[in-house]
Design a protein around this motif. Sequence first.
Motif, PDB file in Angstrom:
ATOM      1  N   GLU A 596     -26.377 -20.051  -5.291  1.00 18.56           N
ATOM      2  CA  GLU A 596     -25.486 -20.537  -4.242  1.00 18.56           C
ATOM      3  C   GLU A 596     -26.407 -20.093  -2.725  1.00 18.56           C
ATOM      4  OE1 GLU A 596     -21.443 -20.429  -4.957  1.00 18.56           O
ATOM      5  OE2 GLU A 596     -20.981 -19.514  -2.954  1.00 18.56           O
ATOM      6  N   ILE A 597     -26.187 -20.995  -1.798  1.00 12.78           N
ATOM      7  CA  ILE A 597     -26.847 -20.906  -0.764  1.00 12.78           C
ATOM      8  C   ILE A 597     -25.922 -21.384   0.329  1.00 12.78           C
ATOM      9  CG2 ILE A 597     -28.974 -21.338   0.837  1.00 12.78           C
ATOM     10  CD1 ILE A 597     -30.616 -21.501  -1.598  1.00 12.78           C
ATOM     11  N   HIS A 598     -25.660 -20.362   1.469  1.00 11.17           N
ATOM     12  CA  HIS A 598     -24.959 -20.815   2.913  1.00 11.17           C
ATOM     13  C   HIS A 598     -25.723 -20.836   3.930  1.00 11.17           C
ATOM     14  CE1 HIS A 598     -21.460 -21.036  -0.077  1.00 11.17           C
ATOM     15  NE2 HIS A 598     -21.970 -19.933  -0.520  1.00 11.17           N
ATOM     16  N   GLU A 599     -25.880 -21.550   4.964  1.00 14.62           N
ATOM     17  CA  GLU A 599     -26.546 -21.379   5.877  1.00 14.62           C
ATOM     18  C   GLU A 599     -25.688 -21.788   7.324  1.00 14.62           C
ATOM     19  OE1 GLU A 599     -29.946 -24.099   5.594  1.00 14.62           O
ATOM     20  OE2 GLU A 599     -31.192 -22.466   4.524  1.00 14.62           O
ATOM     21  N   TYR A 600     -26.048 -21.076   8.218  1.00 10.17           N
ATOM     22  CA  TYR A 600     -25.341 -20.952   9.448  1.00 10.17           C
ATOM     23  C   TYR A 600     -26.089 -21.029  10.697  1.00 10.17           C
ATOM     24  CZ  TYR A 600     -21.910 -19.301   5.918  1.00 10.17           C
ATOM     25  OH  TYR A 600     -21.147 -19.061   4.697  1.00 10.17           O
ATOM     26  N   THR A 601     -25.768 -21.828  11.531  1.00  9.64           N
ATOM     27  CA  THR A 601     -26.908 -21.891  12.820  1.00  9.64           C
ATOM     28  C   THR A 601     -26.143 -21.323  14.001  1.00  9.64           C
ATOM     29  OG1 THR A 601     -26.043 -23.884  13.286  1.00  9.64           O
ATOM     30  CG2 THR A 601     -28.019 -23.932  11.929  1.00  9.64           C
ATOM     31  N   HIS A 602     -26.765 -20.672  14.874  1.00  7.60           N
ATOM     32  CA  HIS A 602     -26.155 -20.140  16.155  1.00  7.60           C
ATOM     33  C   HIS A 602     -25.074 -19.112  15.913  1.00  7.60           C
ATOM     34  CE1 HIS A 602     -26.770 -20.184  20.527  1.00  7.60           C
ATOM     35  NE2 HIS A 602     -25.543 -20.269  20.555  1.00  7.60           N
ATOM     36  N   PHE A 603     -24.998 -18.412  15.026  1.00  4.20           N
ATOM     37  CA  PHE A 603     -24.112 -17.680  14.366  1.00  4.20           C
ATOM     38  C   PHE A 603     -24.052 -16.068  15.013  1.00  4.20           C
ATOM     39  CE2 PHE A 603     -22.610 -13.869  11.626  1.00  4.20           C
ATOM     40  CZ  PHE A 603     -21.178 -14.359  11.327  1.00  4.20           C
ATOM     41  N   LYS A 604     -23.041 -15.510  15.404  1.00  5.72           N
ATOM     42  CA  LYS A 604     -23.157 -14.087  16.090  1.00  5.72           C
ATOM     43  C   LYS A 604     -22.086 -13.143  15.304  1.00  5.72           C
ATOM     44  CE  LYS A 604     -22.841 -11.513  20.303  1.00  5.72           C
ATOM     45  NZ  LYS A 604     -21.902 -10.390  19.696  1.00  5.72           N
ATOM     46  N   SER A 605     -20.900 -13.358  15.006  1.00  6.61           N
ATOM     47  CA  SER A 605     -19.909 -12.759  14.241  1.00  6.61           C
ATOM     48  C   SER A 605     -18.973 -13.390  13.699  1.00  6.61           C
ATOM     49  CB  SER A 605     -19.486 -11.411  15.068  1.00  6.61           C
ATOM     50  OG  SER A 605     -18.695 -12.060  16.224  1.00  6.61           O
ATOM     51  N   GLY A 606     -18.429 -12.838  12.486  1.00  7.11           N
ATOM     52  CA  GLY A 606     -17.465 -13.815  11.914  1.00  7.11           C
ATOM     53  C   GLY A 606     -17.274 -13.003  10.564  1.00  7.11           C
ATOM     54  N   THR A 607     -16.141 -13.513   9.727  1.00 14.78           N
ATOM     55  CA  THR A 607     -15.826 -13.298   8.356  1.00 14.78           C
ATOM     56  C   THR A 607     -15.855 -14.332   7.498  1.00 14.78           C
ATOM     57  OG1 THR A 607     -14.367 -11.402   9.063  1.00 14.78           O
ATOM     58  CG2 THR A 607     -14.279 -12.379   6.942  1.00 14.78           C
ATOM     59  N   PHE A 608     -16.407 -14.518   6.436  1.00 14.05           N
ATOM     60  CA  PHE A 608     -16.704 -15.517   5.535  1.00 14.05           C
ATOM     61  C   PHE A 608     -16.053 -15.274   4.248  1.00 14.05           C
ATOM     62  CE2 PHE A 608     -20.459 -15.779   8.183  1.00 14.05           C
ATOM     63  CZ  PHE A 608     -20.277 -16.927   8.686  1.00 14.05           C
ATOM     64  N   GLU A 609     -15.312 -16.075   3.576  1.00 16.34           N
ATOM     65  CA  GLU A 609     -14.801 -16.030   2.162  1.00 16.34           C
ATOM     66  C   GLU A 609     -15.380 -16.878   1.164  1.00 16.34           C
ATOM     67  OE1 GLU A 609     -10.491 -15.258   1.279  1.00 16.34           O
ATOM     68  OE2 GLU A 609     -10.766 -17.352   0.074  1.00 16.34           O
ATOM     69  N   TYR A 610     -15.956 -16.446  -0.051  1.00 16.96           N
ATOM     70  CA  TYR A 610     -16.522 -17.009  -1.008  1.00 16.96           C
ATOM     71  C   TYR A 610     -15.718 -16.986  -2.401  1.00 16.96           C
ATOM     72  CZ  TYR A 610     -20.450 -16.761   2.438  1.00 16.96           C
ATOM     73  OH  TYR A 610     -21.223 -16.627   3.664  1.00 16.96           O
ATOM     74  N   ASN A 611     -15.850 -18.202  -3.107  1.00 15.98           N
ATOM     75  CA  ASN A 611     -15.242 -17.908  -4.516  1.00 15.98           C
ATOM     76  C   ASN A 611     -16.335 -18.334  -5.441  1.00 15.98           C
ATOM     77  OD1 ASN A 611     -13.948 -18.490  -6.755  1.00 15.98           O
ATOM     78  ND2 ASN A 611     -11.952 -19.415  -5.443  1.00 15.98           N
ATOM     79  N   ILE A 612     -16.536 -17.528  -6.173  1.00 13.41           N
ATOM     80  CA  ILE A 612     -17.642 -17.467  -7.051  1.00 13.41           C
ATOM     81  C   ILE A 612     -16.944 -17.370  -8.534  1.00 13.41           C
ATOM     82  CG2 ILE A 612     -19.322 -16.227  -5.473  1.00 13.41           C
ATOM     83  CD1 ILE A 612     -18.809 -13.643  -7.249  1.00 13.41           C
ATOM     84  N   GLY A 613     -15.679 -17.776  -8.596  1.00  9.46           N
ATOM     85  CA  GLY A 613     -15.112 -17.826  -9.871  1.00  9.46           C
ATOM     86  C   GLY A 613     -15.634 -18.779 -10.953  1.00  9.46           C
ATOM     87  N   TYR A 614     -16.489 -19.803 -10.583  1.00 10.96           N
ATOM     88  CA  TYR A 614     -17.142 -20.855 -11.331  1.00 10.96           C
ATOM     89  C   TYR A 614     -18.385 -20.171 -12.015  1.00 10.96           C
ATOM     90  CZ  TYR A 614     -20.736 -21.674  -7.816  1.00 10.96           C
ATOM     91  OH  TYR A 614     -21.679 -21.458  -6.979  1.00 10.96           O
ATOM     92  N   LEU A 615     -18.865 -19.201 -11.387  1.00  2.76           N
ATOM     93  CA  LEU A 615     -20.216 -18.740 -11.822  1.00  2.76           C
ATOM     94  C   LEU A 615     -20.034 -17.837 -13.270  1.00  2.76           C
ATOM     95  CD1 LEU A 615     -21.998 -17.145  -8.718  1.00  2.76           C
ATOM     96  CD2 LEU A 615     -22.489 -19.557  -9.955  1.00  2.76           C
ATOM     97  N   PRO A 616     -21.011 -18.143 -14.283  1.00  2.00           N
ATOM     98  CA  PRO A 616     -20.856 -16.877 -15.329  1.00  2.00           C
ATOM     99  C   PRO A 616     -20.682 -15.455 -15.202  1.00  2.00           C
ATOM    100  CG  PRO A 616     -22.877 -18.485 -15.576  1.00  2.00           C
ATOM    101  CD  PRO A 616     -22.170 -18.566 -13.909  1.00  2.00           C
ATOM    102  N   LYS A 617     -19.889 -14.834 -15.924  1.00  2.00           N
ATOM    103  CA  LYS A 617     -19.680 -13.508 -15.594  1.00  2.00           C
ATOM    104  C   LYS A 617     -21.049 -12.677 -15.796  1.00  2.00           C
ATOM    105  CE  LYS A 617     -15.040 -13.167 -17.635  1.00  2.00           C
ATOM    106  NZ  LYS A 617     -14.285 -12.554 -18.727  1.00  2.00           N
ATOM    107  N   GLY A 618     -21.130 -11.654 -14.753  1.00  2.00           N
ATOM    108  CA  GLY A 618     -22.410 -11.061 -14.638  1.00  2.00           C
ATOM    109  C   GLY A 618     -22.592 -10.392 -13.677  1.00  2.00           C
ATOM    110  N   ARG A 619     -23.980 -10.026 -13.290  1.00  2.00           N
ATOM    111  CA  ARG A 619     -24.546  -9.461 -12.094  1.00  2.00           C
ATOM    112  C   ARG A 619     -25.145 -10.249 -11.171  1.00  2.00           C
ATOM    113  NH1 ARG A 619     -27.626  -3.771 -12.226  1.00  2.00           N
ATOM    114  NH2 ARG A 619     -26.448  -3.553 -14.014  1.00  2.00           N
ATOM    115  N   TYR A 620     -24.836 -10.205  -9.756  1.00  2.00           N
ATOM    116  CA  TYR A 620     -25.447 -11.120  -8.779  1.00  2.00           C
ATOM    117  C   TYR A 620     -26.088 -10.257  -7.882  1.00  2.00           C
ATOM    118  CZ  TYR A 620     -23.753 -14.926 -11.928  1.00  2.00           C
ATOM    119  OH  TYR A 620     -23.114 -15.643 -12.863  1.00  2.00           O
ATOM    120  N   ILE A 621     -26.874 -10.843  -7.146  1.00  2.00           N
ATOM    121  CA  ILE A 621     -27.510  -9.964  -5.992  1.00  2.00           C
ATOM    122  C   ILE A 621     -27.087 -10.989  -4.678  1.00  2.00           C
ATOM    123  CG2 ILE A 621     -29.511  -9.290  -4.501  1.00  2.00           C
ATOM    124  CD1 ILE A 621     -28.791  -7.808  -6.967  1.00  2.00           C
ATOM    125  N   VAL A 622     -26.560 -10.479  -3.685  1.00  2.00           N
ATOM    126  CA  VAL A 622     -26.509 -11.409  -2.276  1.00  2.00           C
ATOM    127  C   VAL A 622     -27.592 -10.788  -1.234  1.00  2.00           C
ATOM    128  CG1 VAL A 622     -24.659 -11.912  -0.677  1.00  2.00           C
ATOM    129  CG2 VAL A 622     -24.069 -11.341  -2.643  1.00  2.00           C
TER     130      VAL A 622
END
Length: 639
Positions: A596-622
Amino acid sequence: MKKSALLFLVSAWVLFVGKIFSQNTLNVTTHKRVFINTNMKEGKKSFFGWGVFPDAKEDIRRIKMQVTLAHPDSAAIAHWDYLDFIYLRRTGGKAGTSRDIELGRLITPYGSSFTKDWSFTWEVDVTDFASLLRDSVEIEYVHSGYEPDKLGWSLTVNFAILTGPAIADPISITELYKGQFPYGDKNDPIENYLKPIPVTFADDAAFGRIRIQQTGHGFGPPDGCSEFCSRWREVIFNGKVIDRRDLWKDCGSNPLYPQGGTWVYDRGHWCPGDLQNPDCYDVKADPKESIIDIDMMPYVDSIGEVDGKEAITAYIIQYKQPNHRFDVAMEEIEAPTNKQLYGRRNPSVFRPVIRFRNVGSEPLKEVEIRYGTKGFRNKSYKWTGRLGFYEETTLVLPGPIEFNEGENIFEVELVKPNGKKDQWAADNRMSSTFKSLKTLPLDFVVAYKTNKKPEENRLFIINEKQDTVYQRNPQQGKPDMLYTDTIHLKPGLYEFELTDEGGDGLEFWAEPQQGYGYLRFLDAEGNILHHFISDCGNGQFLAFKASPEAKLDSTVSQHAFFIYPRRTKDKLELDAFLKSPQKLRVQFTADEVPVEIHEYTHFKSGTFEYNIGYLPKGRYIVEIYVDDVLIHKDRINRD
């Protein structure tokens, strides 16, 4: 003719004296950046390497085995804490005898959050096996586990050998116990495997050294034995208990932190990311037959699902009398130093910390210690006490530790044990390199956000007189609150410390119920002066210099990221702050493959929410990239 004879005698004496007091360090590397991975079918995989050690005629004083793990050059790094063994195999070449001697054991760290430039070096004394580490020797590294073979580590094994007279001449090495024995099985108790062992000492033996490596594994119900249960062990020699200890280790102070897994949880005599030091006991040689026994705390798994195992290897090494009466040796400079093993308390400023050992046959009652930073005036301290043969002590010396900007050298020398001339002075000296302290302005802000358990945390700053000039006690914090305390200091040296009584830091991915907190030092304009690690186990330490001439350190990242919770069934949030508007990319990966990839241009600060419930159970790296440069990496779990 007489003149020629005199010149010959003088030359011979110079060579003799040079041999007596010279000491070299030889390095024998048997594995150099070898890619190691697991064999999923077998659960273990061996990696062999050869080294050419000094021949039997050359004197060996000490041998330290140094083990380095690093991120692989062209593969993904491994994830799990597996039990690895390092064995001395064949001696005398390929047609030689297989010795099957365990030199050490390393539990690999949780590596998933480590970046490509990561590496860590451990070391352990293996002088007890010096009689076998001669000429051509084969070393086997056994890596266990069941990870995919595309994951692994880069392994280096090096032996640092100090030449010089042996502390005591070795006679023999005898195996006492070796295996992974069940613990808690009422039908097969561990005492079936830990039976008393008779030992006969050689006629010229003065003492024997019992050397034990033991780690507990398996964590079945109801007690989590043997990985997560504390149990005692007794070592018995000729019917007398010579040691009784709890086989338990505090992992919240692990020098290798943070890691990608449950690294903070205390364990059965080991921690993830640790080359274990053996338990050693010297016993006097007896002309009659001696009996050595190991007794474990009686325990029965009440459910009957026995999972606990005790991995035990024990030897007795017989030695002749110590070669010197008056002999001390420096073991380590723990502060100040750049060594990773002591990184939690370094750079240090108020208290040099050293370890030294008595290696003479006479009890050590006093020794003069000269010490200081190169380029500054030396200090002197007289230690008094009592150390028997081969006993060591850790000593905190009067400070402070002087330094120049940049790299420094700290030197220590031990002089006149018991008022006598040391009979081998070459290992009385030791030096360490260390970096100068961070410089902060006189006025700055402590930005401290509490988690849901602020009662576990204390913050304080002390000055050169050991006076507390700032503190925030547990009762002064409410859950999930941001506190900004402005600090006003006089020019000078200081130490800051955060302690965590829970041993799980301001944030720990496996305990989302405790919330998350963070700690930063900011200047008056809000620039970040210092980042503290939230996933810090027992706490954080920073020694610093306060100066009106302090300037903003351009090497300190002005970016801040926080992912919470790092253990979730579906939703998680990312708080992100950049100093100026830039391109931001947030990438979720599994074994370094983006999912899963998310890209933002001209970003300075903020809060993002992600829903990864559709991914298989397990370990991931952000992975978080700023202008296509990897800046931050965190492990998360999709439950």
